[in-house]
Write an enzyme that holds these catalytic residues in place. Structure first.
Site, PDB file in Angstrom:
ATOM      1  N   ASN A 141       0.854  -1.187   0.000  1.00  0.00           N
ATOM      2  CA  ASN A 141       0.000   0.000   0.000  1.00  0.00           C
ATOM      3  C   ASN A 141       0.893   1.240   0.000  1.00  0.00           C
ATOM      4  O   ASN A 141       1.467   1.591   1.019  1.00  0.00           O
ATOM      5  CB  ASN A 141      -0.892  -0.039   1.254  1.00  0.00           C
ATOM      6  CG  ASN A 141      -1.755   1.191   1.386  1.00  0.00           C
ATOM      7  OD1 ASN A 141      -1.863   2.003   0.465  1.00  0.00           O
ATOM      8  ND2 ASN A 141      -2.394   1.328   2.537  1.00  0.00           N
TER       9      ASN A 141
ATOM     10  N   LYS B 159       0.071   4.298  -0.341  1.00  0.00           N
ATOM     11  CA  LYS B 159      -0.572   5.492   0.245  1.00  0.00           C
ATOM     12  C   LYS B 159      -0.270   6.724  -0.625  1.00  0.00           C
ATOM     13  O   LYS B 159      -0.274   6.603  -1.840  1.00  0.00           O
ATOM     14  CB  LYS B 159      -0.131   5.667   1.694  1.00  0.00           C
ATOM     15  CG  LYS B 159      -0.361   4.388   2.505  1.00  0.00           C
ATOM     16  CD  LYS B 159      -0.133   4.557   3.972  1.00  0.00           C
ATOM     17  CE  LYS B 159      -0.375   3.216   4.669  1.00  0.00           C
ATOM     18  NZ  LYS B 159      -0.294   3.310   6.105  1.00  0.00           N
TER      19      LYS B 159
ATOM     20  N   HIS C  86      -9.759   1.003   4.417  1.00  0.00           N
ATOM     21  CA  HIS C  86      -8.524   1.220   5.166  1.00  0.00           C
ATOM     22  C   HIS C  86      -8.801   2.189   6.315  1.00  0.00           C
ATOM     23  O   HIS C  86      -9.583   3.129   6.174  1.00  0.00           O
ATOM     24  CB  HIS C  86      -7.438   1.781   4.242  1.00  0.00           C
ATOM     25  CG  HIS C  86      -6.088   1.754   4.877  1.00  0.00           C
ATOM     26  ND1 HIS C  86      -5.670   2.719   5.776  1.00  0.00           N
ATOM     27  CD2 HIS C  86      -5.079   0.865   4.769  1.00  0.00           C
ATOM     28  CE1 HIS C  86      -4.445   2.415   6.193  1.00  0.00           C
ATOM     29  NE2 HIS C  86      -4.061   1.295   5.594  1.00  0.00           N
TER      30      HIS C  86
ATOM     31  N   GLU D 180      -7.215   4.567   7.471  1.00  0.00           N
ATOM     32  CA  GLU D 180      -6.975   5.985   7.184  1.00  0.00           C
ATOM     33  C   GLU D 180      -8.173   6.593   6.459  1.00  0.00           C
ATOM     34  O   GLU D 180      -8.492   7.767   6.624  1.00  0.00           O
ATOM     35  CB  GLU D 180      -5.679   6.141   6.366  1.00  0.00           C
ATOM     36  CG  GLU D 180      -4.460   5.984   7.270  1.00  0.00           C
ATOM     37  CD  GLU D 180      -3.216   5.455   6.590  1.00  0.00           C
ATOM     38  OE1 GLU D 180      -3.123   5.524   5.344  1.00  0.00           O
ATOM     39  OE2 GLU D 180      -2.328   4.951   7.316  1.00  0.00           O
TER      40      GLU D 180
ATOM     41  N   GLU E 279      -6.034  -5.122  10.078  1.00  0.00           N
ATOM     42  CA  GLU E 279      -5.011  -4.135  10.401  1.00  0.00           C
ATOM     43  C   GLU E 279      -5.363  -3.433  11.706  1.00  0.00           C
ATOM     44  O   GLU E 279      -6.182  -2.510  11.714  1.00  0.00           O
ATOM     45  CB  GLU E 279      -4.930  -3.084   9.299  1.00  0.00           C
ATOM     46  CG  GLU E 279      -4.509  -3.638   7.960  1.00  0.00           C
ATOM     47  CD  GLU E 279      -3.838  -2.556   7.124  1.00  0.00           C
ATOM     48  OE1 GLU E 279      -2.682  -2.762   6.776  1.00  0.00           O
ATOM     49  OE2 GLU E 279      -4.464  -1.528   6.853  1.00  0.00           O
TER      50      GLU E 279
ATOM     51  N   GLY F 101       1.863   2.063  10.786  1.00  0.00           N
ATOM     52  CA  GLY F 101       2.830   3.154  10.713  1.00  0.00           C
ATOM     53  C   GLY F 101       3.450   3.511  12.058  1.00  0.00           C
ATOM     54  O   GLY F 101       4.106   4.540  12.194  1.00  0.00           O
TER      55      GLY F 101
ATOM     56  N   SER G 203       2.921  -2.383  10.279  1.00  0.00           N
ATOM     57  CA  SER G 203       4.364  -2.472  10.557  1.00  0.00           C
ATOM     58  C   SER G 203       4.965  -3.826  10.167  1.00  0.00           C
ATOM     59  O   SER G 203       5.839  -4.346  10.861  1.00  0.00           O
ATOM     60  CB  SER G 203       4.654  -2.147  12.024  1.00  0.00           C
ATOM     61  OG  SER G 203       4.208  -0.835  12.327  1.00  0.00           O
TER      62      SER G 203
HETATM   63  P1  PGA Z   1       2.537   0.094   7.695  1.00  0.00           P
HETATM   64  O1  PGA Z   1       1.074   0.369   7.001  1.00  0.00           O
HETATM   65  O2  PGA Z   1       3.041  -1.191   7.138  1.00  0.00           O
HETATM   66  O3  PGA Z   1       3.364   1.289   7.288  1.00  0.00           O
HETATM   67  O4  PGA Z   1       2.296   0.035   9.167  1.00  0.00           O
HETATM   68  C1  PGA Z   1       0.174  -0.665   6.759  1.00  0.00           C
HETATM   69  C2  PGA Z   1      -1.064  -0.137   6.057  1.00  0.00           C
HETATM   70  O5  PGA Z   1      -1.517   0.960   6.404  1.00  0.00           O
HETATM   71  O6  PGA Z   1      -1.606  -0.773   5.156  1.00  0.00           O
END
Ligand code: PGA
Length: 563
Positions: free
Chosen positions: A66, A68, A159, A161, A232, A238, A278
């Site tokens: 992803n 982003k 997601h 976010e 997730e 993140g 992560s």
């Molecule tokens: P990350 O993000 O691996 O940077 O923690 C995962 C995601 O948001 O899909």
């Protein structure tokens, strides 16, 4: 501790006995409130999750990147895509490629570029969102049919976010899921997961349960094969805080229980559930070892081609899933404080170790007794190899501007004289400088080159190669043109001389070639023999064949030379 575990075991056994007698074994085999790791471990040790969900079902792992809101420009996106392409093409066996499904999710403006750049690599392309409308006066929106018509295979929905920063509700997400499923062949990654507060309040299961039930409302059983669920935990995205493999397993089992309630056991067992938050090369193997973790949704670590490739390698479940190599321990160490000590080679003739310090233009030797000593050469060095000669200390050096023969033994007449130039270095076209090499059974130097991809990752023609200094001291290529590497490294021959091992450092894969004596001895019959486990750091940077013809590797992360 022991009594706690046995207490849990006792409790579980007790529950199972009751459950079986009441014919509710499915409930007990995956108990609804068991996210405390000590419980999970007990259940896993008893194989109960496997009984309930994973026996007889094999799910193909799916690794998704992803991106982003990254990277900043189409130029940077193209670089990342080219490196990914280079890491996947020619570096995977057929089984390795089909063992795992790989998808990248670039931002909308880079989708078309990604589809072109990844053609032939086996990597699929997904979109990070779609709008709620299909066509008409909706300025700024994007529809599922537009995405699909480009050739995009996946859409990521729900997601955290989008939920938390853009206020997307389960009803919106559900509408988008259905719009995607209305497009033939388009698949969906549906993301679910609890916040830290919800996790602390033990609401993981109920949050995921609701998000799935609402997100999949109206989705027919026949379409469920086009859905991947990404679990997730919001607190792990993140943040560098990764859920333990056991926590992920428990959450995935809870999700599968919800799917079972909606679609029945058989279909629920076939749905792939990814873990996200992560994920890194170092933790992917442990996560993937959990029976209900079927892949990873990777954010930050998908923005670097090499870490994303290592994560994919960590998810491969076939014969390439190797255990860690045996670590050899040092009996004696000398610290040379080299800036970049490379290309160590043991000479049986001289009972001495040779190596170079590349940027310092020095060649070093140590006979295991006297202090190590060095000699300045006058060109940046790539590698050192032992030259067949009666004269002790005779070695060959591949340098940035020339190939040299030099005698290193102390006390010989030649030690005071300069190196003999064998030939000037080849034209700098596709490749930069010699990087690693060994002398073959005919005494010819076979060496690998760096390429420009490694330094500036642009330009299609830049491929590393494997070359040989022939008897007329001309440089000839030994590799089939079609094979593309970024760095040819770890070149070595077994005692029989009829094979050659080498490694492409960025992809951390080791290959063998047949190296016949007849017909000029070109390399043929390439075999991928080992992929460095993704949880090991660094990249292989030098190798010799051991006594039993297994290669010995050493890693660039080792700071000083150990013998
Ligand atoms: P990350 O993000 O691996 O940077 O923690 C995962 C995601 O948001 O899909």
């Amino acid at each position: 501790m022991t009594s706690k575990i046995s207490g849990n075991r006792f409790l579980c056994g007790f529950l199972i006995a009751i459950a079986v007698s009441r014919n509710i074994s499915a409930w007990v085999l995956a108990p609804p409130r068991c996210h405390r790791p000590q419980h999970v471990k007990t259940y896993l040790a008893r194989g109960e999750y496997e009984d309930s969900f994973t026996m007889a079902v094999s799910r193909r792992p799916v690794i998704a990147g992803n991106w982003k809101l990254n990277p900043a420009s189409v130029g940077d996106a193209t670089t990342l895509l080219k490196l990914l392409h280079a890491n996947f093409v020619n570096h995977r066996t057929e089984s390795e490629s089909s063992d795992v499904e790989v998808i990248v999710f670039p931002p909308f403006p880079f989708l078309a570029t990604a589809l072109t750049a990844l053609e032939g690599s086996g990597i699929k392309v997904g979109a990070q969102n779609i709008g709620l409308q299909t066509t008409g006066a909706f300025t700024g929106e994007v529809s599922a049919s537009m995405i699909r018509s480009l050739g995009v295979d996946y859409v990521m929905l729900g997601h955290s976010e989008r939920r938390l920063l853009f206020g997307e509700m389960d009803t919106d997400i559900n509408a988008k899921v259905r719009l995607c499923l209305a497009q033939p062949g388009l698949c969906v990654i549906l993301c679910v997961g609890e916040t830290e507060e919800e996790f602390e309040s033990d609401l993981l299961e109920s949050v995921c349960d609701l998000q799935i039930r609402k997100g999949l409302r109206g989705v027919e059983a026949m379409d469920i094969e086009r859905i991947v669920i990404a679990y997730e935990p919001v607190w792990a995205i993140g943040t560098g805080k990764v859920a333990t493999p056991e926590q992920a397993q428990v959450a995935h089992v809870a999700i599968r229980r919800t799917l079972t309630a909606i679609y029945g056991h058989k279909l629920a067992s076939s749905v792939r559930i990814q873990y996200g938050g992560s994920v890194k090369p170092e933790n992917v193997v442990d996560l993937m070892n959990m029976p209900d973790v079927d892949g990873a949704l990777v954010g930050g670590a998908s923005l670097t081609a090499d870490s994303f490739t290592r994560i994919v390698d960590g998810a491969v479940t076939g014969p390439l899933r190797h255990t860690r190599p045996i670590e050899l321990s040092a009996q004696e160490c000398v610290s040379t404080k080299n800036v970049l000590g490379e290309s160590p080679i043991w000479s049986v003739r001289d009972q001495a170790l040779y190596w170079i310090s590349a940027p310092e233009e020095e060649v070093w030797t140590w006979n295991m007794r006297d202090p190590a000593y060095r000699r300045l050469v006058g060109t940046q060095l790539g590698c050192v190899a032992i030259k067949a000669s009666d004269q002790p200390g005779t070695i060959v050096l591949a340098g940035e501007s020339a190939f040299l023969e030099i005698v290193m033994a102390k006390g010989t007449r030649d030690f005071g004289t300069g190196p003999r130039i064998l030939c000037e270095r080849p034209e700098q076209t596709d490749v930069t400088r010699p990087n690693d090499g060994r002398v073959d059974r005919q005494g010819r130097l076979v060496f690998g080159m760096y390429n420009n991809y490694h330094r500036t990752p642009v330009g299609e023609a830049n491929v590393a190669g494997i070359y040989r200094l022939n008897d007329n001291l001309e440089v000839e290529s030994l590799l089939d043109e079609a094979l593309k590497y970024r760095v040819s490294n770890c070149i070595c021959f077994p005692a029989t001389g009829d094979k050659m091992f080498f490694c492409d450092t960025p992809t951390r894969k080791i290959y063998s070639f047949d190296y016949p004596a007849e017909n000029g001895g070109k390399l043929s019959n390439r075999k991928l023999i080992w992929t460095m486990p993704s949880n090991l750091p660094g990249g292989p940077d030098g190798a010799q064949v051991g006594r039993f013809s297994g290669s010995w590797m050493y890693d660039r992360t080792i700071g000083s030379l150990c013998c």
